[in-house]
Design an enzyme around this catalytic site. Structure first.
Site, PDB file in Angstrom:
ATOM      1  N   GLY A  14     -27.676  12.344 -72.828  1.00 29.32           N
ATOM      2  CA  GLY A  14     -28.685  12.742 -73.793  1.00 29.32           C
ATOM      3  C   GLY A  14     -28.291  12.459 -75.223  1.00 29.32           C
ATOM      4  O   GLY A  14     -27.201  11.942 -75.516  1.00 29.32           O
ATOM      5  N   CYS A  62      -5.615  50.703 -85.529  1.00 32.39           N
ATOM      6  CA  CYS A  62      -6.124  51.169 -86.824  1.00 32.39           C
ATOM      7  C   CYS A  62      -6.123  52.693 -86.893  1.00 32.39           C
ATOM      8  O   CYS A  62      -5.847  53.281 -87.951  1.00 32.39           O
ATOM      9  CB  CYS A  62      -7.544  50.640 -87.059  1.00 32.39           C
ATOM     10  SG  CYS A  62      -7.629  48.860 -87.391  1.00 32.39           S
ATOM     11  N   HIS A 110     -12.705  25.968 -81.532  1.00 30.72           N
ATOM     12  CA  HIS A 110     -13.575  27.106 -81.828  1.00 30.72           C
ATOM     13  C   HIS A 110     -13.052  28.416 -81.261  1.00 30.72           C
ATOM     14  O   HIS A 110     -13.798  29.392 -81.174  1.00 30.72           O
ATOM     15  CB  HIS A 110     -14.989  26.831 -81.302  1.00 30.72           C
ATOM     16  CG  HIS A 110     -15.665  25.689 -81.998  1.00 30.72           C
ATOM     17  ND1 HIS A 110     -16.737  25.009 -81.472  1.00 30.72           N
ATOM     18  CD2 HIS A 110     -15.412  25.105 -83.202  1.00 30.72           C
ATOM     19  CE1 HIS A 110     -17.119  24.048 -82.304  1.00 30.72           C
ATOM     20  NE2 HIS A 110     -16.328  24.095 -83.364  1.00 30.72           N
ATOM     21  N   ASP A 165     -13.940  28.634 -73.040  1.00 32.87           N
ATOM     22  CA  ASP A 165     -13.829  29.175 -71.688  1.00 32.87           C
ATOM     23  C   ASP A 165     -12.423  29.107 -71.099  1.00 32.87           C
ATOM     24  O   ASP A 165     -12.145  29.722 -70.068  1.00 32.87           O
ATOM     25  CB  ASP A 165     -14.807  28.478 -70.740  1.00 32.87           C
ATOM     26  CG  ASP A 165     -14.717  26.940 -70.787  1.00 32.87           C
ATOM     27  OD1 ASP A 165     -13.587  26.413 -70.914  1.00 32.87           O
ATOM     28  OD2 ASP A 165     -15.772  26.273 -70.708  1.00 32.87           O
TER      29      ASP A 165
END
Length: 367
Positions: free
Chosen positions: A303, A232, A160, A132
């Site tokens: 968690g 391209c 990532h 982000d």
């Protein structure tokens, strides 16, 4: 080709909750001691961006928010055949609608607290799994920091990738705002629909990767046009195989990024993990590397995580937004009250998490 989506081992999810520190004052004290010695490398995950209104991939039980979620894999998205184009129609329509909330998201109090700790060199580097760009915003948006772009680039490693750039299969790159304009021009009906969403605020649920689920709205992907790459076309090559500069399932992290992530761990004295379940191996192997090097490791996450039960990892089961501003003030000391740049950082940041009922646990159309 068989590619599986990484997750937390079922045995961990099914086990009794591991004992972890939950007291806010104790967590602030432990984090202050851990970071205060300096030269700490930080690895962040989606949990750090939740207070910016961006949903996490997993809930407090460690499971995917939407158990029916079916991601598009790298080989599917880049397939030059008609089948690949259909996958791109699905991906880019959903991402076209889902990108604006991520683009417009603002850093939260955790982002600015971490930026302050970077500014004072208590955090040597940030490795983030998030795409982000909010860590970058927190540094750039602070008046007086005057960090040159190359310093930001070196101090924040996007493990990532990022949603903010797009590239074709031949490597031609364009910034995301420009690509959004191309999609709008190629799809006037969807451009109008996207404008209506922004005006009404009736935005579909957006995942951390900018993806939204639209099937329940009765939407078909068949008429969505993915533009051809103009670079391209200059070489008489027709190519619509575009992807954001994000690592997809089934795609390898570039070797230079992988090497740099290892070097960050090796050159630091300790490793702090924040807002991550470590479900992806690209993150988990950095934890393993730190433990092999006998580095102290602390994990701040609400968690279950893949590291649960590992005796060398100290876990604090509290959200980053509840502690990081106070931690930064304690670590930085008097400069947190005297240095106007740091004062500004520690007074900044939104606190706007998704609503508590923003959960996909009920069955719905597969994404």
């Amino acid at each position: 080709m068989r590619v599986s989506v990484p997750g937390i081992p079922q045995a961990i999810l099914d086990a009794s909750p591991a004992l972890a520190l939950r007291s806010i004052p104790e967590a602030i004290q432990r984090l202050t001691e851990f970071i205060g010695a300096g030269n700490v490398a930080l690895l962040t995950g989606a949990g750090v961006s939740v207070d910016s209104g961006i949903r996490a991939y997993r809930g407090e039980d460690g499971r995917y928010m939407n158990p029916n979620y079916k991601p598009i894999f790298f080989h599917e998205l880049m397939d030059p055949s008609a089948s690949g184009y259909a996958f791109r129609q699905r991906y880019w329509l959903r991402s076209y609608l889902g990108y604006p909330p991520v683009r417009d998201a603002q850093p939260n109090t955790s982002h600015f607290a971490l930026a302050a700790l970077q500014h004072t060199s208590h955090l040597s580097h940030i490795i983030t799994q998030n795409v982000d760009g909010l860590h970058h915003k927190a540094i750039r948006n602070t008046t007086g920091t005057q960090w040159p772009p190359d310093r930001i680039q070196k101090s924040i490693l996007e493990l990532h990738g990022t949603l903010h750039h797009v590239q074709c299969s031949k490597g031609h790159t364009v910034d995301r705002d420009t690509f959004q304009e191309w999609l709008s021009l190629a799809n006037p009906k969807w451009h109008q629909y996207a404008q209506e969403l922004e005006l009404t605020g009736n935005q579909p649920r957006t995942n951390p990767d900018g993806d939204v689920a639209v099937e329940q709205l009765g939407i078909s992907y068949d008429d969505f046009v993915v533009p051809e790459c103009p670079e391209c076309m200059l070489s008489d090559h027709v190519n619509s195989a575009y992807k954001p500069r994000v690592i997809f399932f089934g795609e390898s992290i570039p070797q230079p990024v992988k090497i740099q992530s290892y070097e960050v761990v090796e050159n630091s004295e300790r490793l702090l993990l924040m807002g991550t379940t470590l479900a992806t191996y690209s993150a988990f192997r950095l934890l393993k590397h730190a433990l092999e090097l006998k580095k102290p490791v602390m994990l701040l996450n609400v968690g279950p995580t893949r590291a649960d039960g590992m005796p060398s990892v100290e876990k604090l089961d509290v959200p980053s937004g509840a502690v990081m501003r106070d931690v930064a003030k304690a670590v930085i000391g008097t400069r947190a009250e005297e240095d106007p740049v740091i004062v500004g950082m520690l007074a900044s940041g939104i606190d706007n998490p998704p609503s508590l009922d923003d959960d996909d646990r009920a069955p719905r159309a597969a994404g």
